[in-house]
Design a protein around this motif. Structure first.
Motif, PDB file in Angstrom:
ATOM      1  N   GLN A   1       0.839  -1.186   0.000  1.00 10.62           N
ATOM      2  CA  GLN A   1       0.000   0.000   0.000  1.00 10.62           C
ATOM      3  C   GLN A   1       0.884   1.249   0.000  1.00 10.62           C
ATOM      4  O   GLN A   1       1.764   1.403   0.828  1.00 10.62           O
ATOM      5  CB  GLN A   1      -0.895   0.007   1.231  1.00 10.62           C
ATOM      6  N   VAL A   2       0.619   2.114  -0.952  1.00 10.19           N
ATOM      7  CA  VAL A   2       1.393   3.349  -1.057  1.00 10.19           C
ATOM      8  C   VAL A   2       0.898   4.361  -0.036  1.00 10.19           C
ATOM      9  O   VAL A   2      -0.312   4.591   0.088  1.00 10.19           O
ATOM     10  CB  VAL A   2       1.280   3.942  -2.470  1.00 10.19           C
ATOM     11  N   GLN A   3       1.827   4.941   0.685  1.00 11.05           N
ATOM     12  CA  GLN A   3       1.475   5.962   1.665  1.00 11.05           C
ATOM     13  C   GLN A   3       2.447   7.129   1.570  1.00 11.05           C
ATOM     14  O   GLN A   3       3.652   6.926   1.423  1.00 11.05           O
ATOM     15  CB  GLN A   3       1.480   5.396   3.083  1.00 11.05           C
ATOM     16  N   LEU A   4       1.912   8.331   1.651  1.00 11.40           N
ATOM     17  CA  LEU A   4       2.712   9.535   1.710  1.00 11.40           C
ATOM     18  C   LEU A   4       2.251  10.308   2.942  1.00 11.40           C
ATOM     19  O   LEU A   4       1.048  10.586   3.081  1.00 11.40           O
ATOM     20  CB  LEU A   4       2.522  10.404   0.467  1.00 11.40           C
ATOM     21  N   ALA A   5       3.179  10.631   3.810  1.00 15.29           N
ATOM     22  CA  ALA A   5       2.824  11.273   5.069  1.00 15.29           C
ATOM     23  C   ALA A   5       3.622  12.564   5.249  1.00 15.29           C
ATOM     24  O   ALA A   5       4.841  12.516   5.434  1.00 15.29           O
ATOM     25  CB  ALA A   5       3.080  10.319   6.231  1.00 15.29           C
ATOM     26  N   GLU A   6       2.909  13.685   5.187  1.00 12.01           N
ATOM     27  CA  GLU A   6       3.552  14.983   5.372  1.00 12.01           C
ATOM     28  C   GLU A   6       3.684  15.318   6.852  1.00 12.01           C
ATOM     29  O   GLU A   6       2.846  14.908   7.674  1.00 12.01           O
ATOM     30  CB  GLU A   6       2.742  16.096   4.685  1.00 12.01           C
ATOM     31  N   SER A   7       4.706  16.093   7.158  1.00 13.17           N
ATOM     32  CA  SER A   7       4.879  16.594   8.516  1.00 13.17           C
ATOM     33  C   SER A   7       5.603  17.943   8.444  1.00 13.17           C
ATOM     34  O   SER A   7       6.160  18.295   7.402  1.00 13.17           O
ATOM     35  CB  SER A   7       5.687  15.616   9.376  1.00 13.17           C
ATOM     36  N   GLY A   8       5.567  18.661   9.554  1.00 16.45           N
ATOM     37  CA  GLY A   8       6.278  19.925   9.637  1.00 16.45           C
ATOM     38  C   GLY A   8       5.417  21.155   9.497  1.00 16.45           C
ATOM     39  O   GLY A   8       5.912  22.285   9.634  1.00 16.45           O
ATOM     40  N   GLY A   9       4.142  20.978   9.244  1.00 19.57           N
ATOM     41  CA  GLY A   9       3.269  22.143   9.132  1.00 19.57           C
ATOM     42  C   GLY A   9       3.156  22.893  10.450  1.00 19.57           C
ATOM     43  O   GLY A   9       3.237  22.293  11.519  1.00 19.57           O
ATOM     44  N   ASP A  10       2.961  24.193  10.346  1.00 15.16           N
ATOM     45  CA  ASP A  10       2.915  24.990  11.569  1.00 15.16           C
ATOM     46  C   ASP A  10       2.359  26.367  11.235  1.00 15.16           C
ATOM     47  O   ASP A  10       2.066  26.676  10.071  1.00 15.16           O
ATOM     48  CB  ASP A  10       4.319  25.118  12.161  1.00 15.16           C
ATOM     49  N   TRP A 117      -0.895  10.620  -3.524  1.00 16.87           N
ATOM     50  CA  TRP A 117      -0.946  11.879  -2.780  1.00 16.87           C
ATOM     51  C   TRP A 117      -0.973  11.639  -1.280  1.00 16.87           C
ATOM     52  O   TRP A 117      -1.529  10.647  -0.801  1.00 16.87           O
ATOM     53  CB  TRP A 117      -2.204  12.660  -3.165  1.00 16.87           C
ATOM     54  N   GLY A 118      -0.370  12.580  -0.551  1.00 20.99           N
ATOM     55  CA  GLY A 118      -0.501  12.577   0.890  1.00 20.99           C
ATOM     56  C   GLY A 118      -1.801  13.229   1.309  1.00 20.99           C
ATOM     57  O   GLY A 118      -2.552  13.743   0.475  1.00 20.99           O
ATOM     58  N   GLN A 119      -2.049  13.220   2.619  1.00 16.43           N
ATOM     59  CA  GLN A 119      -3.288  13.781   3.156  1.00 16.43           C
ATOM     60  C   GLN A 119      -3.237  15.298   3.278  1.00 16.43           C
ATOM     61  O   GLN A 119      -4.272  15.950   3.422  1.00 16.43           O
ATOM     62  CB  GLN A 119      -3.579  13.167   4.517  1.00 16.43           C
ATOM     63  N   GLY A 120      -2.035  15.835   3.238  1.00 17.58           N
ATOM     64  CA  GLY A 120      -1.899  17.282   3.331  1.00 17.58           C
ATOM     65  C   GLY A 120      -1.587  17.735   4.743  1.00 17.58           C
ATOM     66  O   GLY A 120      -1.900  17.054   5.726  1.00 17.58           O
ATOM     67  N   ILE A 121      -0.971  18.905   4.815  1.00 15.13           N
ATOM     68  CA  ILE A 121      -0.643  19.474   6.110  1.00 15.13           C
ATOM     69  C   ILE A 121      -0.772  20.988   6.007  1.00 15.13           C
ATOM     70  O   ILE A 121      -0.455  21.585   4.976  1.00 15.13           O
ATOM     71  CB  ILE A 121       0.767  19.048   6.562  1.00 15.13           C
ATOM     72  N   GLN A 122      -1.246  21.601   7.074  1.00 13.80           N
ATOM     73  CA  GLN A 122      -1.558  23.022   7.054  1.00 13.80           C
ATOM     74  C   GLN A 122      -0.343  23.872   7.386  1.00 13.80           C
ATOM     75  O   GLN A 122       0.404  23.582   8.331  1.00 13.80           O
ATOM     76  CB  GLN A 122      -2.679  23.333   8.052  1.00 13.80           C
ATOM     77  N   VAL A 123      -0.171  24.902   6.591  1.00 12.80           N
ATOM     78  CA  VAL A 123       0.814  25.951   6.864  1.00 12.80           C
ATOM     79  C   VAL A 123       0.066  27.272   6.942  1.00 12.80           C
ATOM     80  O   VAL A 123      -0.676  27.618   6.026  1.00 12.80           O
ATOM     81  CB  VAL A 123       1.896  26.017   5.771  1.00 12.80           C
ATOM     82  N   THR A 124       0.250  27.977   8.038  1.00  9.82           N
ATOM     83  CA  THR A 124      -0.400  29.273   8.224  1.00  9.82           C
ATOM     84  C   THR A 124       0.664  30.331   8.488  1.00  9.82           C
ATOM     85  O   THR A 124       1.502  30.161   9.367  1.00  9.82           O
ATOM     86  CB  THR A 124      -1.388  29.234   9.393  1.00  9.82           C
ATOM     87  N   VAL A 125       0.620  31.391   7.709  1.00 11.73           N
ATOM     88  CA  VAL A 125       1.574  32.482   7.863  1.00 11.73           C
ATOM     89  C   VAL A 125       0.810  33.737   8.238  1.00 11.73           C
ATOM     90  O   VAL A 125      -0.072  34.183   7.499  1.00 11.73           O
ATOM     91  CB  VAL A 125       2.377  32.716   6.576  1.00 11.73           C
ATOM     92  N   SER A 126       1.146  34.307   9.372  1.00 11.08           N
ATOM     93  CA  SER A 126       0.467  35.501   9.872  1.00 11.08           C
ATOM     94  C   SER A 126       1.325  36.739   9.633  1.00 11.08           C
ATOM     95  O   SER A 126       2.549  36.675   9.700  1.00 11.08           O
ATOM     96  CB  SER A 126       0.186  35.365  11.357  1.00 11.08           C
TER      97      SER A 126
END
Length: 127
Positions: A1-10, A117-126
């Motif tokens: 099973q192919v899996q892509l896992a993002e990390s590091g969002g902040d 595709w991975g599930q995605g990870i949120q990046v927020t820039v203020s």
């Protein structure tokens, strides 16, 4: 099973930096093209291209991130990374990594070319 896992969002302030990583499993990582894309939440928002890297390490960037973002991969760790700098509020989005076995060199920034595709990870820039 192919899996892509993002990390590091902040959440970061404008001008800051952030590094995203994507660990890929279930496919021969070194033989695959890899890409990073992003999507701003909202109706009918399209995926925006960020960068792509081929199996042999050839890289292409979207104009919007040239000079600010760097894509890289580590075949020993099955990881593709995205180092982001000089972030602005316009960089706020859900970020996705993607992989595909073969993509012609002119299409590395086309999300339709990627099968995995991975599930995605949120990046927020203020500001």
């Amino acid at each position: 099973q192919v899996q892509l896992a993002e990390s590091g969002g902040d959440s970061v302030y404008a001008g800051g930096s952030l590094k995203l990583s994507c660990v890929v499993s279930g496919l021969p990582f070194a033989d695959y093209c890899l890409g990073w894309f992003r999507q701003v939440p909202g109706a009918e928002r399209e995926l925006g291209a960020i960068a792509g890297i081929s199996d042999i390490g050839t890289i292409t960037y979207a104009d919007s991130v040239k000079g600010r973002f760097t894509i890289s991969k580590d075949n020993s760790k099955n990881t593709v990374s995205l180092q982001m700098g000089s972030l602005t509020p316009e960089d706020s989005a859900m970020y996705y990594c993607a992989a595909d076995e073969w993509i012609s060199s002119g299409d590395w920034l086309r999300p339709s070319e990627y099968d995995h595709w991975g599930q995605g990870i949120q990046v927020t820039v203020s500001s």
